[in-house]
Motif scaffolding. Sequence first.
Motif, PDB file in Angstrom:
ATOM      1  N   ARG A 179       0.798  -1.222   0.000  1.00 29.16           N
ATOM      2  CA  ARG A 179       0.000   0.000   0.000  1.00 29.16           C
ATOM      3  C   ARG A 179       0.832   1.275   0.000  1.00 29.16           C
ATOM      4  N   GLY A 180       2.150   1.156   0.103  1.00 29.84           N
ATOM      5  CA  GLY A 180       3.022   2.323   0.218  1.00 29.84           C
ATOM      6  C   GLY A 180       2.924   3.282  -0.950  1.00 29.84           C
ATOM      7  N   LEU A 181       2.970   2.762  -2.167  1.00 35.62           N
ATOM      8  CA  LEU A 181       2.891   3.643  -3.330  1.00 35.62           C
ATOM      9  C   LEU A 181       1.505   4.261  -3.482  1.00 35.62           C
ATOM     10  N   PHE A 182       0.476   3.597  -2.979  1.00 36.80           N
ATOM     11  CA  PHE A 182      -0.858   4.202  -3.004  1.00 36.80           C
ATOM     12  C   PHE A 182      -0.881   5.432  -2.091  1.00 36.80           C
ATOM     13  N   LEU A 183      -0.176   5.357  -0.959  1.00 33.47           N
ATOM     14  CA  LEU A 183      -0.066   6.526  -0.083  1.00 33.47           C
ATOM     15  C   LEU A 183       0.704   7.648  -0.769  1.00 33.47           C
ATOM     16  N   VAL A 184       1.819   7.307  -1.394  1.00 36.77           N
ATOM     17  CA  VAL A 184       2.615   8.310  -2.108  1.00 36.77           C
ATOM     18  C   VAL A 184       1.769   8.939  -3.215  1.00 36.77           C
ATOM     19  N   ASP A 185       1.045   8.127  -3.955  1.00 37.48           N
ATOM     20  CA  ASP A 185       0.201   8.622  -5.035  1.00 37.48           C
ATOM     21  C   ASP A 185      -0.883   9.568  -4.507  1.00 37.48           C
ATOM     22  N   ALA A 186      -1.437   9.252  -3.348  1.00 40.19           N
ATOM     23  CA  ALA A 186      -2.494  10.082  -2.767  1.00 40.19           C
ATOM     24  C   ALA A 186      -1.955  11.383  -2.177  1.00 40.19           C
ATOM     25  N   LEU A 187      -0.746  11.355  -1.623  1.00 39.09           N
ATOM     26  CA  LEU A 187      -0.214  12.523  -0.924  1.00 39.09           C
ATOM     27  C   LEU A 187       0.581  13.471  -1.815  1.00 39.09           C
ATOM     28  N   ALA A 188       1.304  12.936  -2.785  1.00 34.96           N
ATOM     29  CA  ALA A 188       2.153  13.769  -3.636  1.00 34.96           C
ATOM     30  C   ALA A 188       1.335  14.428  -4.741  1.00 34.96           C
ATOM     31  N   SER A 189       1.782  15.590  -5.164  1.00 35.84           N
ATOM     32  CA  SER A 189       1.142  16.251  -6.302  1.00 35.84           C
ATOM     33  C   SER A 189       1.393  15.462  -7.578  1.00 35.84           C
ATOM     34  N   ARG A 190       2.574  14.845  -7.656  1.00 32.30           N
ATOM     35  CA  ARG A 190       2.937  13.977  -8.774  1.00 32.30           C
ATOM     36  C   ARG A 190       4.137  13.136  -8.361  1.00 32.30           C
ATOM     37  N   TRP A 191       4.315  11.989  -9.013  1.00 27.39           N
ATOM     38  CA  TRP A 191       5.464  11.141  -8.734  1.00 27.39           C
ATOM     39  C   TRP A 191       5.809  10.343  -9.984  1.00 27.39           C
ATOM     40  N   ASP A 192       7.060   9.873 -10.034  1.00 22.45           N
ATOM     41  CA  ASP A 192       7.525   9.155 -11.210  1.00 22.45           C
ATOM     42  C   ASP A 192       8.725   8.301 -10.827  1.00 22.45           C
ATOM     43  N   VAL A 193       9.063   7.362 -11.692  1.00 17.27           N
ATOM     44  CA  VAL A 193      10.267   6.543 -11.527  1.00 17.27           C
ATOM     45  C   VAL A 193      11.203   6.887 -12.674  1.00 17.27           C
ATOM     46  N   LEU A 194      12.433   7.272 -12.333  1.00 15.25           N
ATOM     47  CA  LEU A 194      13.421   7.698 -13.324  1.00 15.25           C
ATOM     48  C   LEU A 194      14.620   6.762 -13.300  1.00 15.25           C
ATOM     49  N   ASP A 195      15.281   6.625 -14.440  1.00 12.77           N
ATOM     50  CA  ASP A 195      16.532   5.879 -14.485  1.00 12.77           C
ATOM     51  C   ASP A 195      17.614   6.689 -13.778  1.00 12.77           C
ATOM     52  N   ARG A 196      18.493   6.001 -13.101  1.00 12.14           N
ATOM     53  CA  ARG A 196      19.600   6.641 -12.398  1.00 12.14           C
ATOM     54  C   ARG A 196      20.894   6.276 -13.114  1.00 12.14           C
ATOM     55  N   VAL A 197      21.721   7.263 -13.369  1.00 12.30           N
ATOM     56  CA  VAL A 197      22.988   7.032 -14.054  1.00 12.30           C
ATOM     57  C   VAL A 197      24.072   6.927 -13.000  1.00 12.30           C
ATOM     58  N   PRO A 198      24.931   5.949 -12.992  1.00 11.69           N
ATOM     59  CA  PRO A 198      25.137   4.931 -14.013  1.00 11.69           C
ATOM     60  C   PRO A 198      24.272   3.696 -13.816  1.00 11.69           C
TER      61      PRO A 198
ATOM     62  N   THR B 216      15.529   6.094  -9.548  1.00  7.13           N
ATOM     63  CA  THR B 216      15.154   7.133  -8.597  1.00  7.13           C
ATOM     64  C   THR B 216      13.638   7.244  -8.616  1.00  7.13           C
ATOM     65  N   VAL B 217      13.047   7.199  -7.431  1.00  8.46           N
ATOM     66  CA  VAL B 217      11.611   7.468  -7.317  1.00  8.46           C
ATOM     67  C   VAL B 217      11.492   8.913  -6.847  1.00  8.46           C
ATOM     68  N   ARG B 218      10.804   9.706  -7.646  1.00 13.13           N
ATOM     69  CA  ARG B 218      10.664  11.135  -7.364  1.00 13.13           C
ATOM     70  C   ARG B 218       9.213  11.453  -7.037  1.00 13.13           C
ATOM     71  N   ALA B 219       9.023  12.157  -5.941  1.00 14.12           N
ATOM     72  CA  ALA B 219       7.690  12.649  -5.565  1.00 14.12           C
ATOM     73  C   ALA B 219       7.793  14.150  -5.364  1.00 14.12           C
ATOM     74  N   GLU B 220       6.838  14.892  -5.879  1.00 13.51           N
ATOM     75  CA  GLU B 220       6.829  16.342  -5.736  1.00 13.51           C
ATOM     76  C   GLU B 220       5.551  16.785  -5.052  1.00 13.51           C
ATOM     77  N   LEU B 221       5.697  17.798  -4.199  1.00 15.60           N
ATOM     78  CA  LEU B 221       4.556  18.396  -3.502  1.00 15.60           C
ATOM     79  C   LEU B 221       4.520  19.869  -3.795  1.00 15.60           C
ATOM     80  N   ASP B 222       3.360  20.351  -4.192  1.00 13.47           N
ATOM     81  CA  ASP B 222       3.150  21.785  -4.331  1.00 13.47           C
ATOM     82  C   ASP B 222       2.685  22.288  -2.969  1.00 13.47           C
ATOM     83  N   LEU B 223       3.472  23.162  -2.369  1.00 14.13           N
ATOM     84  CA  LEU B 223       3.155  23.625  -1.012  1.00 14.13           C
ATOM     85  C   LEU B 223       2.322  24.892  -1.048  1.00 14.13           C
TER      86      LEU B 223
END
Length: 145
Positions: A115-134, A138-145
């Motif tokens: 259920r963790g990602l469901f919480l992140v999805d509900a609380l964050a303004s947006r979130w995504d999974v990005l490739d990390r170099v090398p 990276t899981v990124r969550a953004e909040l508009d304050l």
Amino acid sequence: MTPPRTRQEPVTVRVFTQRFSSTPRGARLARHLTLHQLDRWGIGYGSTASDTVALIVAELAANAVTHGRVPGRDFELTLTYAGEPAATLRVDVSDTRTESRPRLAPLAPLSDNGRGLFLVDALASRWDVLDRVPVGKTVRAELDL
């Protein structure tokens, strides 16, 4: 002769980055240091924003420790706070495992986890999974304050 000056509003961007051991203790420390750093940036303990970010960091760090752990490798937390005029707080949690990418999946009604990602999805303004170099993700969550 000097060119005319145009008035620009100052934008302050603050960044905090720390690596933690891929253990439950590392995940707990990430959450505690997040609360401390937010307080230093003027987002006080116990505020709605502080509690929301702490929960997001706790979930993403727990996922990095549980599903993204590679023996001998740490996970990394980066907080980026862009102040006024459009205050945004970004949480990046990176690990070195590439084949295990988080996603929202249907849950079994009596399941004890997932259920963790469901919480992140509900609380964050947006979130995504990005490739990390090398290596890693990276899981990124953004909040508009």
